[in-house]
Motif scaffolding. Structure first.
Motif, PDB file in Angstrom:
ATOM      1  N   SER A   1      38.682 -38.989  20.331  1.00 15.77           N
ATOM      2  CA  SER A   1      39.489 -40.018  20.995  1.00 15.77           C
ATOM      3  C   SER A   1      38.619 -41.241  21.229  1.00 15.77           C
ATOM      4  O   SER A   1      37.417 -41.128  21.415  1.00 15.77           O
ATOM      5  CB  SER A   1      40.047 -39.493  22.313  1.00 15.77           C
ATOM      6  N   PRO A   2      39.197 -42.423  21.208  1.00 18.03           N
ATOM      7  CA  PRO A   2      38.370 -43.616  21.403  1.00 18.03           C
ATOM      8  C   PRO A   2      37.935 -43.738  22.854  1.00 18.03           C
ATOM      9  O   PRO A   2      38.689 -43.413  23.756  1.00 18.03           O
ATOM     10  CB  PRO A   2      39.320 -44.765  21.026  1.00 18.03           C
ATOM     11  N   ALA A   3      36.725 -44.214  23.055  1.00 11.90           N
ATOM     12  CA  ALA A   3      36.227 -44.375  24.418  1.00 11.90           C
ATOM     13  C   ALA A   3      36.980 -45.510  25.113  1.00 11.90           C
ATOM     14  O   ALA A   3      37.317 -45.430  26.280  1.00 11.90           O
ATOM     15  CB  ALA A   3      34.732 -44.674  24.404  1.00 11.90           C
ATOM     16  N   THR A   4      37.220 -46.585  24.364  1.00 15.81           N
ATOM     17  CA  THR A   4      37.992 -47.704  24.917  1.00 15.81           C
ATOM     18  C   THR A   4      39.095 -48.044  23.938  1.00 15.81           C
ATOM     19  O   THR A   4      38.969 -47.818  22.744  1.00 15.81           O
ATOM     20  CB  THR A   4      37.115 -48.957  25.121  1.00 15.81           C
ATOM     21  N   GLU A   5      40.146 -48.564  24.476  1.00 14.68           N
ATOM     22  CA  GLU A   5      41.282 -48.880  23.624  1.00 14.68           C
ATOM     23  C   GLU A   5      41.940 -50.177  24.070  1.00 14.68           C
ATOM     24  O   GLU A   5      42.070 -50.434  25.267  1.00 14.68           O
ATOM     25  CB  GLU A   5      42.314 -47.746  23.728  1.00 14.68           C
ATOM     26  N   MET A   6      42.317 -50.968  23.081  1.00 14.57           N
ATOM     27  CA  MET A   6      43.061 -52.201  23.361  1.00 14.57           C
ATOM     28  C   MET A   6      44.294 -52.217  22.475  1.00 14.57           C
ATOM     29  O   MET A   6      44.196 -51.983  21.270  1.00 14.57           O
ATOM     30  CB  MET A   6      42.209 -53.438  23.030  1.00 14.57           C
ATOM     31  N   ASN A   7      45.431 -52.486  23.060  1.00 17.57           N
ATOM     32  CA  ASN A   7      46.665 -52.558  22.287  1.00 17.57           C
ATOM     33  C   ASN A   7      47.477 -53.759  22.711  1.00 17.57           C
ATOM     34  O   ASN A   7      47.480 -54.123  23.885  1.00 17.57           O
ATOM     35  CB  ASN A   7      47.524 -51.304  22.536  1.00 17.57           C
ATOM     36  N   VAL A   8      48.133 -54.347  21.762  1.00 15.96           N
ATOM     37  CA  VAL A   8      49.064 -55.442  22.066  1.00 15.96           C
ATOM     38  C   VAL A   8      50.454 -54.959  21.705  1.00 15.96           C
ATOM     39  O   VAL A   8      50.694 -54.551  20.579  1.00 15.96           O
ATOM     40  CB  VAL A   8      48.720 -56.708  21.265  1.00 15.96           C
ATOM     41  N   VAL A   9      51.350 -54.997  22.670  1.00 11.77           N
ATOM     42  CA  VAL A   9      52.694 -54.461  22.460  1.00 11.77           C
ATOM     43  C   VAL A   9      53.722 -55.565  22.646  1.00 11.77           C
ATOM     44  O   VAL A   9      53.713 -56.278  23.646  1.00 11.77           O
ATOM     45  CB  VAL A   9      52.977 -53.324  23.476  1.00 11.77           C
ATOM     46  N   SER A  10      54.574 -55.702  21.653  1.00 13.39           N
ATOM     47  CA  SER A  10      55.654 -56.694  21.755  1.00 13.39           C
ATOM     48  C   SER A  10      56.743 -56.287  20.787  1.00 13.39           C
ATOM     49  O   SER A  10      56.455 -55.728  19.729  1.00 13.39           O
ATOM     50  CB  SER A  10      55.132 -58.083  21.375  1.00 13.39           C
TER      51      SER A  10
END
Lengths: 222, 411
Positions: B236-245
């Motif tokens: 699993s990724p240690a940090t995660e960034m997602n953009v949701v639209s």
């Protein structure tokens, strides 16, 4: 008696005028009713002619390319060869052809700068589009749906994910497969939801039986 | 009477004072209890952010004068401590390959700009020495075994090897055999130089049955448990960034602007002990002139460099500027304070080493969307034309019929 005869004669003349007028109206009515049909036929004929011309030009280009002289013989050849002549764009000819066999559509489209590149006349190439030979680019075409003779995308609603569309451009035929179909509000712009790592084809038209929506078909080059 | 009255007054006064004192005392007691209880709570209060390790450094190997050894399962194995020397300070580092020698007094270089992104390894190292202090689970009266950095170093090192062997598919990281793993897990006793003690002889180490992995805990969690949790986080990724639209556009009432739907930036850290997500910055590019970012009420957001976690925004595009298909790009950079580290090597045939520190780092993600002008593509004039044609035809038929009827002769 004389007056009666005169009345009869006047009446006959009036009737013949009215009969003539009525016939003209019948003729006009039939013409109006068959206007759309004849325009469609005319349009189809011209379209086939232009597609044939475009395909003919492509073959001509191939022949010219094959005749490029070899480097060693360059001095013996005339300075200007056919391959060195700059080929100007003829805006009156089709720039490319869209073909969707499932709905029997085969229609050319014009260059972006052509005066015929107009949704009132043809399948329209949207400014900002890229052609199929641009990797990860997007070719965007629009046309009317509905029941007029210029409603080239009238049967697009029959398409489903997995159907194929073809673009012929610059002598090459490109195969696309539909990956996504969605509706957007009809407000003057369309958001195009596609995979930016794929070369795409986008088709836009009004949603069937709706005045407020447009349907976007996203296809990817296979 | 007066006297009584005075006495009453005095009595009242005493009463009031006593009550006040009692209340005050209870309050103090409660506050002290609260503070004391608070100190004993398990919390992920993170230390201060540090500078990351530099791109290269010299190493030092330290063998304690007391030379702690293992007895029992891995007899005679010396516990060494390894350090990176940075700005005169010794920073503990750990070996990733059990079967390769550590290069003492050597220059180590960063292997790649890409930091370790194995969430399990980061979790393990963030929760072991030197980032947290271990506590013995069982009474240990021998002062040398308490808060002993060599023991904590060994436990950390052994846990890392155990984790890598259990999870890595790369042969250089999983060289330990199952026998080795058992030995690691089941190391019981610690001895001292030239006098390897049996468990029974070890002063203060009260129980022979407990292994080192069981005997020490981190935040009340045994090392075994920590390793299990780290293995579960592998992949699993240690940090995660997602953009949701949902990428829909609406038009303003005056028709001057198009607004995107709400864009939601989500940042997260896979475990609180790994760090925190601090917010994000946004850069928009390739947008038509006059494009701005607004809040959900349509107010322009001017400071795009430091947006708080959870901030949602919209993109506003002037309608008259959309003349052609345009792909607008949004770059979102999440600001994190997380444990992070890189792999270092001194060259071929040398040990790969690493450590993790709490550092500020940025995790980026991108978001693109394409918009195109779209005129009205619906048309129904054919129906109108058909209707008109029908009326004209019917009128013509009517007129012809009315006038073609023979007139009856009247005599």
């Amino acid at each position: 008696m004389r007056m009666l005869n005169r009345w009869k004669i006047n009446n006959k003349m009036k009737k013949s005028h009215l009969l003539l007028f009525g016939s003209l109206l019948i003729f006009l009515g039939i013409s109006i009713l068959s206007f759309n049909y004849f325009m469609k036929m005319r349009d189809a004929i011209f379209s086939e002619m232009k597609i044939a011309m475009m395909e003919g030009d492509s073959k001509l280009d191939e022949e010219i390319v094959n005749n490029i002289p070899e480097v060693n013989n360059l001095m013996a050849q005339p300075e200007e060869t056919t391959a060195n002549v700059y080929k100007e764009i003829d805006y009156s000819k089709y720039f490319g052809v869209l073909e969707i066999p499932k709905i029997g559509l085969k229609r050319g489209f014009y260059n972006i700068d052509s005066k015929y590149n107009n949704i009132q006349y043809n399948v329209t190439l949207v400014k900002g589009s890229t052609m199929p030979d641009v990797i990860n680019g997007n070719l965007i075409l629009m046309a009317h749906s509905g029941d007029a003779y210029i409603s080239y995308f009238a049967y697009l609603y029959k398409l489903v994910i997995g159907d194929y569309a073809y673009i012929t451009y610059n002598g090459q035929k490109y195969t696309y497969q539909i990956k996504n179909i969605y509706n957007v509000a009809k407000n003057g712009i369309v958001s195009i939801r596609r995979n930016y790592d794929k070369t795409s084809l986008t088709l836009i038209t009004c949603t069937k039986n709706s005045d407020s929506l447009q349907t976007v078909y996203i296809a990817e080059l296979v | 009477m007066e006297k009584l009255y005075m006495n009453d007054k005095k009595k009242k006064k005493i009463k009031i004072d006593g009550t006040s004192l009692l209340s005050f005392g209870v309050a103090i007691f409660a506050i002290v209890s609260l503070i004391a209880a608070g100190f004993n709570q398990i919390s992920f209060a993170l230390p201060a952010v540090e500078d990351p390790l530099p791109d290269n450094f010299k190493t030092k190997e330290f063998s304690s004068a007391t030379d702690m050894l293992f007895s029992d399962t891995w007899t005679g194995r010396q516990i060494d401590m390894h350090f990176a020397i940075v700005d005169g300070k010794n920073i503990p580092v750990f070996c990733l390959q059990q079967s390769v020698s550590f290069a003492d007094d050597s220059q180590y270089y960063k292997k790649s700009e890409e930091p370790i992104n194995d969430a399990g390894l980061l979790y393990l190292m963030a929760n072991l020495y030197p980032n947290v202090t271990m506590s013995p689970s069982y009474p240990i009266q021998n002062a040398q075994l308490n808060n002993n950095h060599q023991i904590e170093t060994w436990i950390t090192q052994a846990a890392i090897w155990y984790y890598l062997t259990s999870t890595s598919t790369e042969p250089q990281y999983n060289a330990l055999t199952s026998d080795d793993l058992n030995k690691i897990k089941n190391t019981h006793a610690i001895g001292f130089t030239r006098s390897v003690l049996t468990p029974a002889q070890m002063t203060g180490y009260t129980s022979y049955d407990h292994t080192l992995f069981d005997s020490y805990t981190v935040n009340s969690k045994s090392i075994n448990k920590l390793i299990e949790e780290a293995i579960a986080k592998k992949g699993s990724p240690a940090t995660e960034m997602n953009v949701v639209s949902d990428e829909n556009y609406s038009i303003s009432e005056d028709g001057k602007y198009y607004f995107s739907s709400v864009i939601n930036v989500q940042g997260s850290v896979s475990d609180p002990s790994l760090g925190t997500y601090k917010g994000f910055s946004v850069v928009i590019s390739n947008a038509p002139d006059g494009t701005i970012i607004t809040d959900e009420n349509g107010g322009e957001i001017k400071n795009l460099d430091n947006m708080a976690p959870g901030t949602k925004f919209l993109i506003r595009v002037p309608a008259d500027k959309i003349k052609e298909a345009t792909q607008i790009s949004i770059s979102v950079n999440g600001n994190f304070e997380t444990y992070s580290g890189n792999r270092y090597s001194a060259g071929a045939d040398t040990q790969e080493i690493t450590t993790v520190k709490l550092v500020s780092n940025v995790v980026g993600t991108g978001y693109s969307f394409e918009i195109a002008p779209a005129p009205d593509t619906g048309i129904t004039t054919t129906s109108t034309i058909f209707f008109v044609g029908l009326i004209v035809l019917v009128c013509g038929i009517g007129i012809v019929y009315a006038n073609a009827k023979p007139v009856e002769n009247q005599q």
